[in-house]
Design a protein around this motif. Structure first.
Motif, PDB file in Angstrom:
ATOM      1  N   HIS A  34       0.843  -1.188   0.000  1.00 31.55           N
ATOM      2  CA  HIS A  34       0.000   0.000   0.000  1.00 31.55           C
ATOM      3  C   HIS A  34       0.887   1.249   0.000  1.00 31.55           C
ATOM      4  O   HIS A  34       1.678   1.452   0.918  1.00 31.55           O
ATOM      5  CB  HIS A  34      -0.896  -0.035   1.243  1.00 31.55           C
ATOM      6  N   GLU A  35       0.756   2.077  -1.033  1.00 33.01           N
ATOM      7  CA  GLU A  35       1.664   3.202  -1.208  1.00 33.01           C
ATOM      8  C   GLU A  35       1.485   4.282  -0.159  1.00 33.01           C
ATOM      9  O   GLU A  35       2.466   4.824   0.360  1.00 33.01           O
ATOM     10  CB  GLU A  35       1.477   3.808  -2.609  1.00 33.01           C
ATOM     11  N   GLN A  36       0.243   4.630   0.168  1.00 30.12           N
ATOM     12  CA  GLN A  36       0.030   5.792   1.014  1.00 30.12           C
ATOM     13  C   GLN A  36       0.529   5.593   2.440  1.00 30.12           C
ATOM     14  O   GLN A  36       1.256   6.413   2.974  1.00 30.12           O
ATOM     15  CB  GLN A  36      -1.454   6.173   1.032  1.00 30.12           C
ATOM     16  N   PHE A  37       0.133   4.498   3.079  1.00 33.45           N
ATOM     17  CA  PHE A  37       0.501   4.252   4.464  1.00 33.45           C
ATOM     18  C   PHE A  37       1.191   2.905   4.697  1.00 33.45           C
ATOM     19  O   PHE A  37       2.066   2.778   5.556  1.00 33.45           O
ATOM     20  CB  PHE A  37      -0.744   4.295   5.368  1.00 33.45           C
ATOM     21  N   GLY A  38       0.788   1.877   3.958  1.00 33.99           N
ATOM     22  CA  GLY A  38       1.165   0.510   4.305  1.00 33.99           C
ATOM     23  C   GLY A  38       2.644   0.206   4.220  1.00 33.99           C
ATOM     24  O   GLY A  38       3.207  -0.432   5.119  1.00 33.99           O
ATOM     25  N   ALA A  39       3.307   0.617   3.134  1.00 37.13           N
ATOM     26  CA  ALA A  39       4.723   0.283   2.970  1.00 37.13           C
ATOM     27  C   ALA A  39       5.554   0.874   4.101  1.00 37.13           C
ATOM     28  O   ALA A  39       6.440   0.214   4.658  1.00 37.13           O
ATOM     29  CB  ALA A  39       5.220   0.781   1.614  1.00 37.13           C
ATOM     30  N   LEU A  40       5.270   2.129   4.467  1.00 36.85           N
ATOM     31  CA  LEU A  40       6.011   2.766   5.550  1.00 36.85           C
ATOM     32  C   LEU A  40       5.678   2.127   6.892  1.00 36.85           C
ATOM     33  O   LEU A  40       6.576   1.867   7.707  1.00 36.85           O
ATOM     34  CB  LEU A  40       5.698   4.264   5.581  1.00 36.85           C
ATOM     35  N   ALA A  41       4.406   1.848   7.146  1.00 33.32           N
ATOM     36  CA  ALA A  41       4.021   1.226   8.410  1.00 33.32           C
ATOM     37  C   ALA A  41       4.664  -0.150   8.558  1.00 33.32           C
ATOM     38  O   ALA A  41       5.132  -0.517   9.651  1.00 33.32           O
ATOM     39  CB  ALA A  41       2.500   1.114   8.505  1.00 33.32           C
ATOM     40  N   ALA A  42       4.700  -0.922   7.481  1.00 32.86           N
ATOM     41  CA  ALA A  42       5.323  -2.248   7.542  1.00 32.86           C
ATOM     42  C   ALA A  42       6.813  -2.135   7.837  1.00 32.86           C
ATOM     43  O   ALA A  42       7.366  -2.923   8.619  1.00 32.86           O
ATOM     44  CB  ALA A  42       5.093  -2.992   6.230  1.00 32.86           C
ATOM     45  N   ALA A  43       7.480  -1.164   7.223  1.00 34.25           N
ATOM     46  CA  ALA A  43       8.914  -0.974   7.470  1.00 34.25           C
ATOM     47  C   ALA A  43       9.165  -0.577   8.921  1.00 34.25           C
ATOM     48  O   ALA A  43      10.108  -1.062   9.559  1.00 34.25           O
ATOM     49  CB  ALA A  43       9.468   0.080   6.522  1.00 34.25           C
ATOM     50  N   LEU A  44       8.316   0.292   9.458  1.00 38.92           N
ATOM     51  CA  LEU A  44       8.470   0.713  10.855  1.00 38.92           C
ATOM     52  C   LEU A  44       8.252  -0.446  11.823  1.00 38.92           C
ATOM     53  O   LEU A  44       8.993  -0.608  12.797  1.00 38.92           O
ATOM     54  CB  LEU A  44       7.486   1.844  11.159  1.00 38.92           C
ATOM     55  N   ARG A  71       5.766  13.796   9.187  1.00 43.92           N
ATOM     56  CA  ARG A  71       6.393  13.719  10.506  1.00 43.92           C
ATOM     57  C   ARG A  71       7.572  12.749  10.497  1.00 43.92           C
ATOM     58  O   ARG A  71       8.634  13.037  11.050  1.00 43.92           O
ATOM     59  CB  ARG A  71       5.360  13.301  11.558  1.00 43.92           C
ATOM     60  N   MET A  72       7.386  11.604   9.875  1.00 44.83           N
ATOM     61  CA  MET A  72       8.445  10.603   9.862  1.00 44.83           C
ATOM     62  C   MET A  72       9.613  11.043   8.983  1.00 44.83           C
ATOM     63  O   MET A  72      10.789  10.833   9.332  1.00 44.83           O
ATOM     64  CB  MET A  72       7.885   9.265   9.361  1.00 44.83           C
ATOM     65  N   ALA A  73       9.333  11.666   7.843  1.00 41.89           N
ATOM     66  CA  ALA A  73      10.400  12.114   6.947  1.00 41.89           C
ATOM     67  C   ALA A  73      11.273  13.168   7.615  1.00 41.89           C
ATOM     68  O   ALA A  73      12.507  13.158   7.473  1.00 41.89           O
ATOM     69  CB  ALA A  73       9.803  12.660   5.649  1.00 41.89           C
ATOM     70  N   GLN A  74      10.633  14.084   8.331  1.00 46.51           N
ATOM     71  CA  GLN A  74      11.405  15.120   9.015  1.00 46.51           C
ATOM     72  C   GLN A  74      12.310  14.512  10.080  1.00 46.51           C
ATOM     73  O   GLN A  74      13.409  15.005  10.328  1.00 46.51           O
ATOM     74  CB  GLN A  74      10.466  16.159   9.638  1.00 46.51           C
ATOM     75  N   GLN A  75      11.874  13.431  10.722  1.00 50.55           N
ATOM     76  CA  GLN A  75      12.679  12.770  11.744  1.00 50.55           C
ATOM     77  C   GLN A  75      13.836  11.978  11.150  1.00 50.55           C
ATOM     78  O   GLN A  75      14.946  11.964  11.697  1.00 50.55           O
ATOM     79  CB  GLN A  75      11.804  11.820  12.563  1.00 50.55           C
ATOM     80  N   ARG A  76      13.598  11.315  10.007  1.00 52.53           N
ATOM     81  CA  ARG A  76      14.544  10.316   9.518  1.00 52.53           C
ATOM     82  C   ARG A  76      15.457  10.789   8.375  1.00 52.53           C
ATOM     83  O   ARG A  76      16.537  10.212   8.193  1.00 52.53           O
ATOM     84  CB  ARG A  76      13.786   9.082   9.035  1.00 52.53           C
TER      85      ARG A  76
END
Length: 463
Positions: free
Chosen positions: A75-85, A188-193
């Protein structure tokens, strides 16, 4: 405690719901799911209070009791990032979080590409204006404009003048709320990482427009090495930027495919993409021999999984599951191909006043009987939702049909006949010589899913 390990699927809808069900059944795997469907009500109401970090923390607390040992999402919007986290937090195999962010932040990705593969980049600049703010002067037109963070080609289009760009960036209060809620978890996550000084993802990116054929390189990284799976051709509706069909195998010369893989390797290594599936969209202009990257998607192009299964006998959802568990995708078993060519045919209208009729049960049954290998998705929706599609995407995509054929000519003939059964205009060339009899290819080993989906806003596949 569960008796056997389970895999967690995040935001598992549409193509992924079909693909994971197919791959899971073949391997005897047990799944749980989390997340919501952004494109159907009332599920998408959860956007109002969605918080990425709290979502991942809750899943991490549940994981031991639920027996989860791996997580995956396309899932491009939320899923890929959530899975990685979540994978990072649990110590599971997964794509590095920073690599996901680097690919999805379109401006940052362009900057990286300029360092490592400038010959495959294009002119780009951040639009120096917040959403709804006045458009600065001095911009050279035409420009291709798109959000710094978005999915499904939303708000991506070519603008020819200052006035057109101004109109394109005007939004009502409700639209602005939706845009911000979609982007803020990523921001929020991009600014942190990604480090200090990163421009906000709540902006638009300007790029030099390109007129050339479009392609998709699909591949994966494992153990730090990048491997190609194949290339899918993207064919547009004439005179538009809207996909009409995706076809496999590709007509792109092998040496150009190798160049695309070389660019992908340089970029992915630069952003630390060491594990996971990826999809690189690019242009190739045969007249100038120019290859230009459109963008990198740090996940599988799920719409293509069925195409690769038909033509190569390789199920990309099985590859995704192997990667989630830390297994080498080269070990994924292949089945006998069922077609020499396959395509994802996209049905759409560009006139908001043009009526669209969904196939009734009789038409769907006729399609299933004549084409047992067909995979159909229909997207009915009310007039108001269609109007939003025209504003945000420039068209209304009302259906997608997957078919296989002996070769491209046979595939297009089958598309023409199948489209007639559905009562839809065929998104493929008319055959040179009409045939009287239907042609068929063997049905896949896993039965296809003939299932019209519930009403949802139409979205482009990036893929």
């Amino acid at each position: 405690m569960p008796s056997s390990p389970r895999t967690l699927l995040l935001f598992n809808y549409d193509w992924d719901a079909v693909g994971h069900r197919r791959a899971g059944a073949a391997q005897g795997m047990a799944f749980d799911e989390a997340g919501f469907d952004l494109f159907s009500f009332p599920s998408n109401a959860r956007l109002a209070w969605f918080d990425m970090e709290r979502f991942v923390q809750r899943l991490a607390r549940q994981a031991p009791a639920r027996g989860w040992t791996a997580v995956t999402s396309n899932h491009e919007q939320f899923g890929a990032l959530a899975a990685a986290l979540l994978a990072e937090r649990m110590g599971w195999p997964g794509t590095p979080v920073a690599a996901i962010l680097a690919c999805q932040h379109k401006l940052h990705a362009r900057q990286v590409l300029q360092r490592v593969a400038p010959e495959a980049n294009l002119d780009f600049a951040l639009l120096d204006a917040e959403y709804g703010a006045p458009i600065p002067s001095g911009i050279a037109y035409p420009r291709f404009v798109k959000p710094v963070k978005a999915a499904f080609s939303v708000l991506a289009r070519t603008v020819d003048s200052h006035a057109e760009l101004h109109r394109h960036t005007r939004f009502g209060a409700w639209e602005l709320w939706v845009i911000r809620r979609l982007v803020e978890p990523f921001e929020r996550m991009a600014q942190q990482r990604l480090g200090p000084g990163l421009p906000s993802a709540h902006r638009m990116l300007l790029e030099a427009p390109v007129q050339a054929d479009q392609f998709n390189l699909d591949g994966y990284a494992f153990g730090g090495d990048v491997h190609a799976i194949g290339v899918v051709d993207a064919v547009m509706y004439p005179g538009t930027q809207a996909f009409m069909r995706f076809e496999l195998p590709s007509k792109l010369p092998a040496n150009v495919q190798a160049r695309a893989l070389d660019v992908a390797r340089r970029f992915l290594q630069a952003v630390g993409f060491t594990h996971g599936l990826f999809n690189m969209e690019f242009f190739y202009d045969a007249a100038t021999d120019r290859l230009t990257v459109i963008e990198f998607n740090p996940r599988m192009a799920a719409q293509f999984s069925d195409l690769y299964l038909r033509v190569q006998g390789l199920d990309l959802h099985a590859v995704s599951l192997a990667l989630a568990h830390g297994h080498n995708p080269a070990s994924v078993a292949r089945t006998a191909p069922t077609a020499g060519a396959a395509a994802s045919f996209v049905y759409r209208v560009f006139d908001a006043q043009q009526p669209v009729t969904m196939p009734d049960t009789a038409r769907q049954q006729a399609l299933a009987q004549a084409f047992p290998d067909a995979l159909l998705f229909a997207y009915p929706k009310p007039r108001g939702s269609m109007a939003r599609d025209f504003k945000w995407l420039g068209s209304y995509r009302y259906g997608i049909l997957h078919l296989g054929g002996r070769d491209t000519a046979d595939l297009h003939q089958r598309c023409t006949t199948a489209s007639a059964l559905l009562g839809w205009p065929a998104p493929c060339p008319e055959p040179a010589t009409p045939r009287l009899a239907l042609t068929a290819v063997p049905a896949p080993q896993q039965p296809p899913q003939h299932q019209p989906l519930p009403a949802m806003p139409t979205t482009e596949t990036s893929p």
